[in-house]
Enzyme design. Structure first.
Site, short mmCIF file in Angstrom:
data_model
loop_
_atom_site.label_atom_id
_atom_site.label_comp_id
_atom_site.label_asym_id
_atom_site.label_seq_id
_atom_site.Cartn_x
_atom_site.Cartn_y
_atom_site.Cartn_z
N TYR A 56 34.10 -17.37 29.35
CA TYR A 56 33.37 -18.62 29.59
C TYR A 56 33.36 -19.53 28.37
CZ TYR A 56 31.33 -15.74 33.38
OH TYR A 56 31.12 -14.91 34.44
N LEU A 194 24.49 -17.26 45.68
CA LEU A 194 24.16 -18.29 46.67
C LEU A 194 25.41 -18.83 47.37
CD1 LEU A 194 21.55 -20.28 44.52
CD2 LEU A 194 21.14 -18.34 46.06
N ILE A 232 22.26 -13.16 39.42
CA ILE A 232 22.33 -14.03 38.24
C ILE A 232 22.65 -15.47 38.67
CG2 ILE A 232 22.82 -12.35 36.43
CD1 ILE A 232 25.83 -12.86 36.95
N LYS A 234 22.74 -19.55 38.72
CA LYS A 234 22.89 -20.52 37.64
C LYS A 234 22.35 -21.87 38.09
CE LYS A 234 26.50 -23.05 37.23
NZ LYS A 234 27.89 -23.55 37.15
N SER A 235 21.75 -22.59 37.18
CA SER A 235 21.36 -23.98 37.44
C SER A 235 21.25 -24.69 36.10
CB SER A 235 20.02 -24.06 38.18
OG SER A 235 19.65 -25.42 38.34
N ARG A 240 14.88 -26.28 39.06
CA ARG A 240 15.57 -25.33 39.92
C ARG A 240 15.54 -23.92 39.33
NH1 ARG A 240 19.15 -26.76 43.62
NH2 ARG A 240 17.61 -28.41 43.91
N ASN A 244 13.99 -20.80 41.38
CA ASN A 244 14.73 -19.56 41.65
C ASN A 244 13.94 -18.33 41.22
OD1 ASN A 244 16.83 -21.05 42.72
ND2 ASN A 244 18.15 -20.87 40.92
#
Length: 281
Positions: A56, A194, A232, A234-235, A240, A244
């Protein structure tokens, strides 16, 4: 039952006794220049499990956020992953990741993809077993390992992987693989939990969200949590992130869980680990 942390996030106990917060924060596709801010926001929201990877290219930002947070190192669970092109040099790759993160040890180190065409994941695992034996990492595991990959690894392994992190969401559940992993004592962790947002539009999810006064994401995350799966999401948005986390307080009935489970369509979003061979360099 999993133990609850102070932020009401359950802990899952791995096969070596190490505990991991069941609801964590992923930084896949978070740009390097935004990572520190976003992870600082996640930590401020209450996350204590951060998932990154060498591929990443944002480990340094994660480390900077952890250092700036003032939260004791032992209170944050850090996962990173071995880049595919470095399976033959796993010891050096691990130490480079640890340096980038600015920490003395890691909580969980994963082989990111099996890349069967390389034939190196068993060699990489033996190196990771050395890191584990030396106390440089508290647990080791795999990601994207299918049934055959697990069989091959376990033939040579002295340490059973603590985690198998795989793509799981309502429309792609990999039920046979999750059942096999758990039967082997390997905890299951879902990435893209999601469905990269696509599964949130399902009518069943929308209906359950309205019924519970919850967000669609909270419904899907609660479905994962009820099955014991580590997640896990992500946002980049603080609101948000906090929403979550609220999934941990949401309980779905068996019938409601079945509504989400019925969304299975076999639709994989990511690459197929049977053939994926991207170098991630």
């Amino acid at each position: 039952m999993p133990e609850l942390r102070e932020n009401n996030i359950p802990d899952v106990t791995l096969n070596n006794g190490v505990t991991i917060p069941q609801l964590g924060f992923g930084v896949f596709q978070v740009p390097e220049e935004q990572t520190q801010r976003i992870v600082e926001d996640a930590l401020a929201a209450g996350y204590r499990h951060i998932d990154t990877a060498a591929a990443y290219r944002n480990e340094a930002g994660v480390g900077a956020a952890i250092a700036a947070s003032g939260i004791p190192r032992e209170d944050i669970f850090i996962t990173t992953k071995l880049r595919n092109g470095e399976q033959g040099t796993a010891l050096d790759a691990f130490r480079n990741s640890r340096t980038a993160l600015g920490v003395d040890y890691l909580d969980l180190y994963l082989i990111h993809w099996p890349v069967p065409s390389q034939g190196l994941f068993t060699e990489a695992w033996k190196a990771m077993e050395k890191l584990y034996a030396g106390g440089e990492v508290r647990a080791i595991g795999v990601s994207n390992f299918l049934s055959g990959h697990l069989d091959t690894l376990l033939e040579a392994a002295e340490v059973v992987p603590a985690v198998n992190q795989i793509e799981i969401h309502p429309t792609f559940q990999q039920q046979e693989l999750t059942a096999k992993s758990r039967a082997l004592g390997i905890a299951v962790e879902a990435y893209s939990p999601l469905g990269q947002g696509a599964d949130l539009d399902a009518a069943a999810v929308q209906s359950l969200a309205a019924r519970h006064g919850a967000t669609p994401a909270q419904i899907v995350l609660a479905w994962h949590l009820a099955q014991g799966t580590i997640v896990i999401p992500k946002s980049s948005r603080s609101l948000r992130m906090r929403e979550n986390l609220g999934a941990a307080a949401l309980t779905l009935t068996p019938a409601e869980l079945a509504e989400v489970t019925a969304l299975e369509s076999g639709a994989r979003i990511g690459a197929d680990p049977a053939v994926a061979a991207h170098s991630q360099m």
